[in-house]
Design a protein around this motif. Structure first.
Motif, short mmCIF file in Angstrom:
data_model
loop_
_atom_site.label_atom_id
_atom_site.label_comp_id
_atom_site.label_asym_id
_atom_site.label_seq_id
_atom_site.Cartn_x
_atom_site.Cartn_y
_atom_site.Cartn_z
N GLU A 1 59.54 40.97 37.85
CA GLU A 1 58.26 41.41 37.27
C GLU A 1 58.24 41.25 35.76
O GLU A 1 57.28 40.73 35.19
N GLN B 1 55.87 38.68 33.45
CA GLN B 1 54.99 39.12 32.35
C GLN B 1 55.26 38.30 31.09
O GLN B 1 54.32 37.86 30.42
N ALA C 1 53.99 34.71 31.57
CA ALA C 1 52.52 34.66 31.50
C ALA C 1 52.05 34.70 30.04
O ALA C 1 51.12 33.98 29.67
N ALA D 1 51.46 33.80 43.46
CA ALA D 1 50.59 34.98 43.61
C ALA D 1 50.79 35.93 42.44
O ALA D 1 49.83 36.46 41.88
N ASP D 2 52.04 36.13 42.02
CA ASP D 2 52.31 37.07 40.92
C ASP D 2 52.02 36.46 39.55
O ASP D 2 51.43 37.12 38.70
N SER E 1 49.96 34.02 38.80
CA SER E 1 48.51 33.80 38.60
C SER E 1 47.80 35.10 38.24
O SER E 1 46.80 35.09 37.53
N ARG E 2 48.33 36.24 38.70
CA ARG E 2 47.71 37.52 38.37
C ARG E 2 48.18 38.07 37.03
O ARG E 2 47.65 39.06 36.55
N ALA E 3 49.19 37.42 36.44
CA ALA E 3 49.70 37.88 35.14
C ALA E 3 49.12 37.08 33.97
O ALA E 3 49.07 37.58 32.85
N THR F 1 46.20 35.34 31.63
CA THR F 1 44.82 35.74 31.33
C THR F 1 43.95 34.56 30.92
O THR F 1 42.76 34.71 30.74
N CYS G 1 41.96 30.30 35.00
CA CYS G 1 42.75 29.36 35.81
C CYS G 1 42.17 29.15 37.18
O CYS G 1 41.56 30.04 37.77
#
Ligand code: IMP
Ligand code: MG
Length: 184
Positions: A24, A28, A31, A57-58, A60-62, A64, A67
């Motif tokens: 995790e 971060q 990203a 999945a992780d 792409s969600r981190a 900003t 995209c």
């Protein structure tokens, strides 16, 4: 792959080498680097199935930056240990990538052959730019000269499972990266 009991299945998980929390944190950071690299310009994240689906999945969600998401499935063919230079796309992108800054999202670079072939194939389609982000890098096993633009973890020559990576299609759903136990 066949298991006779849940104990036998679990005994294949030798030890956790990268925890859920470490993954995790690294995502971060990655990203933030991607956000800085593209500075608000839209990107197309392309994940190579199946191994990279959890990382995609992780990650792409981190990020900003704006995209889009794309998936492709690639198999490289080899004559013994020598790449024929032929990568077979069993599922292709639907986007015309000439309009995109493309970021390939991969689970692991081992010999480097698959990604080398995929990168050459995508470059031939003239994207605005092309970069490669990999969760794991096993440089000790490299057979072709290939480096990712961003590698979150460099690992020794272990066979690893979890967080998208499989052995015989199992273990992809483990939330951490573990060493696989051949003897277990
Ligand atoms: P390469 O063409 O040798 O770089 O192959 C990379 C592919 O092999 C990855 O996308 C994985 O699917 C698979 N692979 C390589 N090393 C491992 C591992 O330690 N665990 C699970 N899959 C692996
Ligand atoms: Mg893979």
């Amino acid at each position: 792959m066949e298991f006779h009991s849940i104990e036998e299945f679990n005994s294949k998980i030798k030890r956790v080498i990268i925890s859920k929390e470490e993954i995790e944190t690294a995502i971060q950071n990655a990203a933030k680097q991607i956000d800085a690299m593209y500075d608000g310009h839209p990107i197309l994240l392309v994940s190579i199935l199946k191994g990279a689906f959890v990382f995609m999945a992780d990650l792409s969600r981190a990020v900003t930056v704006p995209c889009e998401i794309g998936f492709m499935c690639a198999k490289s063919y080899y004559n013994g240990t020598v790449s024929c230079g032929a990568v077979k796309i069993t599922m292709d992108l639907e986007q015309d990538i000439s309009r995109y800054h493309v970021v390939i999202v991969e689970d692991i670079i081992d010999t480097g052959r698959t990604l080398n072939d995929v990168v050459n194939l995508l470059k031939a389609r003239n994207p605005l730019s092309l970069k490669v982000v990999t969760l794991l890098d096993k440089p000790a096993r490299r057979k072709v000269d290939f480096e990712a633009d961003l590698a979150l973890f460099t690992i020794p020559d272990y066979f690893v499972i979890g967080y998208g990576l499989d052995c015989g299609e199992y273990f992809r759903n483990l939330p951490y990266i573990a060493e696989y136990d051949e003897q277990g």
